[in-house]
Scaffold this motif. Structure first.
Motif, PDB file in Angstrom:
ATOM      1  N   SER A   1      -5.813 -49.723 -80.014  1.00  0.00           N
ATOM      2  CA  SER A   1      -5.931 -49.407 -78.863  1.00  0.00           C
ATOM      3  C   SER A   1      -6.073 -48.045 -78.619  1.00  0.00           C
ATOM      4  N   LEU A   2      -7.370 -47.687 -77.925  1.00  0.00           N
ATOM      5  CA  LEU A   2      -7.475 -46.081 -77.836  1.00  0.00           C
ATOM      6  C   LEU A   2      -7.110 -45.581 -76.571  1.00  0.00           C
ATOM      7  N   GLY A   3      -6.374 -46.405 -75.682  1.00  0.00           N
ATOM      8  CA  GLY A   3      -5.832 -46.094 -74.293  1.00  0.00           C
ATOM      9  C   GLY A   3      -5.407 -47.195 -73.479  1.00  0.00           C
ATOM     10  N   GLU A   4      -5.657 -47.205 -72.181  1.00  0.00           N
ATOM     11  CA  GLU A   4      -4.867 -48.412 -71.391  1.00  0.00           C
ATOM     12  C   GLU A   4      -5.778 -48.554 -70.103  1.00  0.00           C
ATOM     13  N   LEU A   5      -5.965 -49.770 -69.692  1.00  0.00           N
ATOM     14  CA  LEU A   5      -6.699 -50.019 -68.302  1.00  0.00           C
ATOM     15  C   LEU A   5      -5.425 -49.837 -67.329  1.00  0.00           C
ATOM     16  N   LYS A   6      -5.820 -49.176 -66.319  1.00  0.00           N
ATOM     17  CA  LYS A   6      -4.928 -48.986 -65.160  1.00  0.00           C
ATOM     18  C   LYS A   6      -5.902 -49.488 -63.993  1.00  0.00           C
ATOM     19  N   GLY A   7      -5.681 -50.597 -63.545  1.00  0.00           N
ATOM     20  CA  GLY A   7      -6.575 -51.475 -62.428  1.00  0.00           C
ATOM     21  C   GLY A   7      -8.027 -51.282 -63.194  1.00  0.00           C
ATOM     22  N   SER A   8      -9.025 -50.559 -62.480  1.00  0.00           N
ATOM     23  CA  SER A   8     -10.271 -50.680 -63.092  1.00  0.00           C
ATOM     24  C   SER A   8     -10.725 -49.635 -63.906  1.00  0.00           C
ATOM     25  N   GLU A   9      -9.646 -48.596 -63.793  1.00  0.00           N
ATOM     26  CA  GLU A   9      -9.969 -47.319 -64.745  1.00  0.00           C
ATOM     27  C   GLU A   9      -9.520 -47.314 -66.182  1.00  0.00           C
ATOM     28  N   LEU A  10     -10.048 -47.029 -67.065  1.00  0.00           N
ATOM     29  CA  LEU A  10      -9.690 -46.827 -68.601  1.00  0.00           C
ATOM     30  C   LEU A  10      -9.213 -45.399 -68.745  1.00  0.00           C
ATOM     31  N   ILE A  11      -7.859 -45.377 -69.258  1.00  0.00           N
ATOM     32  CA  ILE A  11      -7.368 -44.090 -69.559  1.00  0.00           C
ATOM     33  C   ILE A  11      -7.189 -43.938 -71.055  1.00  0.00           C
ATOM     34  N   TYR A  12      -7.978 -43.032 -71.809  1.00  0.00           N
ATOM     35  CA  TYR A  12      -8.145 -42.725 -73.002  1.00  0.00           C
ATOM     36  C   TYR A  12      -6.777 -41.908 -73.509  1.00  0.00           C
ATOM     37  N   ASP A  13      -6.195 -42.275 -74.631  1.00  0.00           N
ATOM     38  CA  ASP A  13      -5.304 -41.569 -75.177  1.00  0.00           C
ATOM     39  C   ASP A  13      -5.558 -40.871 -76.460  1.00  0.00           C
ATOM     40  N   PHE A  14      -5.698 -39.515 -76.554  1.00  0.00           N
ATOM     41  CA  PHE A  14      -6.235 -38.706 -77.808  1.00  0.00           C
ATOM     42  C   PHE A  14      -5.477 -39.013 -78.825  1.00  0.00           C
ATOM     43  N   ASP A  15      -4.142 -39.145 -78.642  1.00  0.00           N
ATOM     44  CA  ASP A  15      -3.404 -39.389 -80.188  1.00  0.00           C
ATOM     45  C   ASP A  15      -3.673 -40.662 -80.635  1.00  0.00           C
ATOM     46  N   LYS A  16      -3.962 -41.598 -79.844  1.00  0.00           N
ATOM     47  CA  LYS A  16      -4.261 -43.019 -80.196  1.00  0.00           C
ATOM     48  C   LYS A  16      -5.495 -42.939 -80.752  1.00  0.00           C
TER      49      LYS A  16
END
Length: 220
Positions: free
Chosen positions: A17-32
């Motif tokens: 997983s490179l991040g998570e979906l918050k509603g319709s927005e995809l939030i990427y996580d650099f460490d992931k």
């Protein structure tokens, strides 16, 4: 049918997983993203592959560019509509990163990585058709730009990559088709190699992202 999830990448039996979906927005996580890049790098280049702490800033810029994070890119003066010109000393990892980073956005159209010298060898063999082959709508990353020889076909010299860059610039203006490249040369050396006209087009075509001049040779 479930929606595609661009932040979930399957490699064999393992899921990243490179991040998570918050509603319709995809939030990427650099460490992931770094975890995935290290794992994918080992698959592509062998178990000795790793990303380096000294390259973290470069990787952060490149990751934000590839995922299209306009807010972060704006902070770094990066235009997400342009391509990337990744410059740095021999062996600092430019080519490996360009081969690797396209995998974090599997939903995007991939680019082919072609050594500039191979393009010139093709020109020497088949002539001007080579210019057409790379001046078309495909996505390319030209590797080791600026150290290729001058092309020669039937006794006529041609600055092959210079001509191709002019064509790619036209494609960019008309159809918004990106071009990427890696180079060991600095801006002055590129201008000497290709001339002021091509160098001017390169400024419009590329975002320059540069490794530190003191970056060591990671192949040693």
């Amino acid at each position: 049918m479930s929606k595609p999830q661009p932040h979930i990448i399957q490699e064999g039996s393992k899921q990243y997983s490179l991040g998570e979906l918050k509603g319709s927005e995809l939030i990427y996580d650099f460490d992931k993203m770094l975890v995935y890049l290290n794992a994918k790098g080992k698959l592509l280049f062998g178990e000795t592959f790793k990303t380096f702490e000294e390259d973290r800033d470069i990787l952060f810029k490149l990751c934000n560019y590839f995922i299209g994070d306009e807010a972060n890119c704006k902070k770094f003066g990066i235009d997400v509509k342009k391509g990337i010109l990744l410059s740095g000393p021999v062996g600092c990892g430019k080519t490996s990163l360009m081969k690797l980073l396209r995998h974090i956005v599997p939903h995007q159209k991939p680019y082919k990585i072609i050594p500039a010298r191979n393009i010139v060898f093709g020109f020497n063999h088949v002539g001007y058709k080579t210019l057409e082959d790379y001046g078309n709508g495909h996505y390319f990353c030209f590797d080791d730009l600026g150290v290729e020889p001058i092309g020669r076909h039937y006794g006529k010299d041609c600055n092959v990559m210079g001509e191709i860059i002019l064509s790619r610039h036209d494609l960019f203006l008309e159809y918004h088709i990106k071009t990427h490249a890696t180079t060991n040369l600095n801006a002055q050396e590129l201008e000497k190699r290709y001339g002021n006209r091509v160098r001017s087009r390169m400024r419009e075509l590329f975002n320059l992202i540069a490794f530190d001049k003191g970056s060591g040779d990671k192949r040693k």
